[in-house]
Design a protein around this motif. Structure first.
Motif, PDB file in Angstrom:
ATOM      1  N   HIS A 142       1.271  -2.627   2.332  1.00 31.70           N
ATOM      2  CA  HIS A 142       1.505  -1.703   3.432  1.00 31.70           C
ATOM      3  C   HIS A 142       1.160  -2.344   4.771  1.00 31.70           C
ATOM      4  O   HIS A 142       1.874  -2.164   5.763  1.00 31.70           O
ATOM      5  N   ALA A 146       3.827  -2.992   7.845  1.00 33.77           N
ATOM      6  CA  ALA A 146       3.702  -2.115   9.008  1.00 33.77           C
ATOM      7  C   ALA A 146       3.928  -2.897  10.298  1.00 33.77           C
ATOM      8  O   ALA A 146       3.577  -4.060  10.415  1.00 33.77           O
ATOM      9  N   SER A 261     -10.613   9.642   8.586  1.00 32.35           N
ATOM     10  CA  SER A 261      -9.435  10.470   8.839  1.00 32.35           C
ATOM     11  C   SER A 261      -9.784  11.674   9.710  1.00 32.35           C
ATOM     12  O   SER A 261      -9.066  12.007  10.655  1.00 32.35           O
ATOM     13  N   HIS A 269      -2.048   7.181   4.269  1.00 30.70           N
ATOM     14  CA  HIS A 269      -0.769   7.031   3.578  1.00 30.70           C
ATOM     15  C   HIS A 269      -0.989   7.122   2.080  1.00 30.70           C
ATOM     16  O   HIS A 269      -2.132   7.104   1.584  1.00 30.70           O
ATOM     17  N   TRP A 270       0.092   7.210   1.339  1.00 28.02           N
ATOM     18  CA  TRP A 270      -0.058   7.345  -0.112  1.00 28.02           C
ATOM     19  C   TRP A 270      -0.737   6.116  -0.699  1.00 28.02           C
ATOM     20  O   TRP A 270      -1.438   6.211  -1.710  1.00 28.02           O
ATOM     21  N   GLN A 271      -0.574   4.974  -0.039  1.00 26.60           N
ATOM     22  CA  GLN A 271      -1.248   3.770  -0.528  1.00 26.60           C
ATOM     23  C   GLN A 271      -2.771   3.922  -0.452  1.00 26.60           C
ATOM     24  O   GLN A 271      -3.491   3.434  -1.324  1.00 26.60           O
ATOM     25  N   ASP A 272      -3.255   4.593   0.613  1.00 21.75           N
ATOM     26  CA  ASP A 272      -4.697   4.796   0.746  1.00 21.75           C
ATOM     27  C   ASP A 272      -5.222   5.727  -0.353  1.00 21.75           C
ATOM     28  O   ASP A 272      -6.255   5.452  -0.969  1.00 21.75           O
TER      29      ASP A 272
END
Length: 293
Positions: A142, A146, A261, A269-272
């Motif tokens: 990611h 980015a 956050s 993100h979904w990766q996190d």
């Protein structure tokens, strides 16, 4: 599950929260302040707290002359490299990702122990290593995809975690005939000397008066993350079973991710989310005690 005294439970909760919140604290404090100087000031202010504990426990500061080389060997990976590389990586990462990557240390430690020190690693532990590697690859993918990404920050954080892991293995296997608090004082003192030197050499032209966020971050690190939490960790490590440290290590990056956050508005993100889950599985698989037969 082990039984906790009220004191142990309170200290464990405070330790986990303090170290978890420290990631967004450091990220915010470094916004307008040079990182090496930030860390040098934190260690310099935190060192007297450790010294007070040594005095309060009536311990000696003396290190036998023949062991100073060993103390230096332990200080370099445990304090010098970890603190230098970690603080340089944070400005290039979100606080949550920095926390996730920083706490890959138990995974590195397990692998290094198996390869170099012949520690027996169970099959579930190798599955955990694979889960951690997948989590890191997700974040790296990611970052590299980015716009304006800085994967160099991820590389620095992974190297710092690996250094901490090497130091942990050496600390377990190296004998220095002094109390742990005395050894910790001198390792931190060596770290102070190195960080002061590199901050003068590389950041002197960037020195400014710390703003409110930097001042808060320096004091938070000096008196809470180092002065209180580090000493508390030594107490808990000696009085609690391994499952307690497992719970703490697993929760620290989770707190780091979600506090970053909420506090700093970092977008998850979904990766996190996936990486957090994979790291928790990985750390648990490596550190969770085996069931007795």
């Amino acid at each position: 599950m082990p039984s906790f005294s009220r004191r142990q439970l309170v200290l464990l909760v405070l330790l986990t929260v303090i170290w978890g919140l420290n990631w967004p604290v450091m990220k915010q404090g470094l916004a307008h302040f040079p990182p090496l100087t930030f860390r040098a000031l934190s260690l310099v202010l935190g060192l007297p707290v450790v010294a007070l504990v040594v005095v309060q426990q009536k311990l000696s500061f003396r290190i036998p002359r023949e062991y100073w080389g060993t103390v230096l060997k332990l200080a370099i990976p445990n304090v010098v490299l970890w603190h230098c590389l970690m603080i340089l990586a944070i400005p290039n990462l979100s606080s949550g990702r920095a926390a996730i990557l920083g706490y890959t240390m138990p995974i590195f430690s397990a692998v290094l122990g198996s390869i170099f020190f012949k520690d027996k690693l169970a099959h579930r532990a190798w599955l955990g290593v694979a889960a951690a590697a997948l989590g890191v690859l997700l974040l790296l993918w990611h970052e590299m995809g980015a716009l304006g990404s800085k994967p160099f920050g991820m590389i620095l954080m992974l190297i710092s975690a690996c250094s901490w892991a090497v130091g942990t293995q050496l600390l377990r296997r190296t004998h220095v005939p002094v109390p742990l608090m005395t050894l910790s004082f001198w390792m931190i003192a060596i770290g102070c000397a190195v960080l002061i030197t590199v901050s003068v050499v590389f950041e002197r032209d960037r020195w400014v008066m710390p703003d409110g966020a930097a001042t808060f971050g320096i004091l938070y690190n000096a008196f809470l993350a180092l002065g209180f939490a580090q000493i508390t960790w030594f107490f808990l490590a000696r009085t609690l079973p391994p499952v307690a440290s497992t719970l703490s290590v697993m929760l620290i990056p989770v707190i780091g991710v979600f506090s970053g956050s909420l506090w700093l508005g970092e977008v998850l993100h979904w990766q996190d989310w996936t990486a957090v889950g994979l790291m928790m599985v990985a750390i648990a698989s490596v550190l969770w005690p085996a069931r007795r037969t």
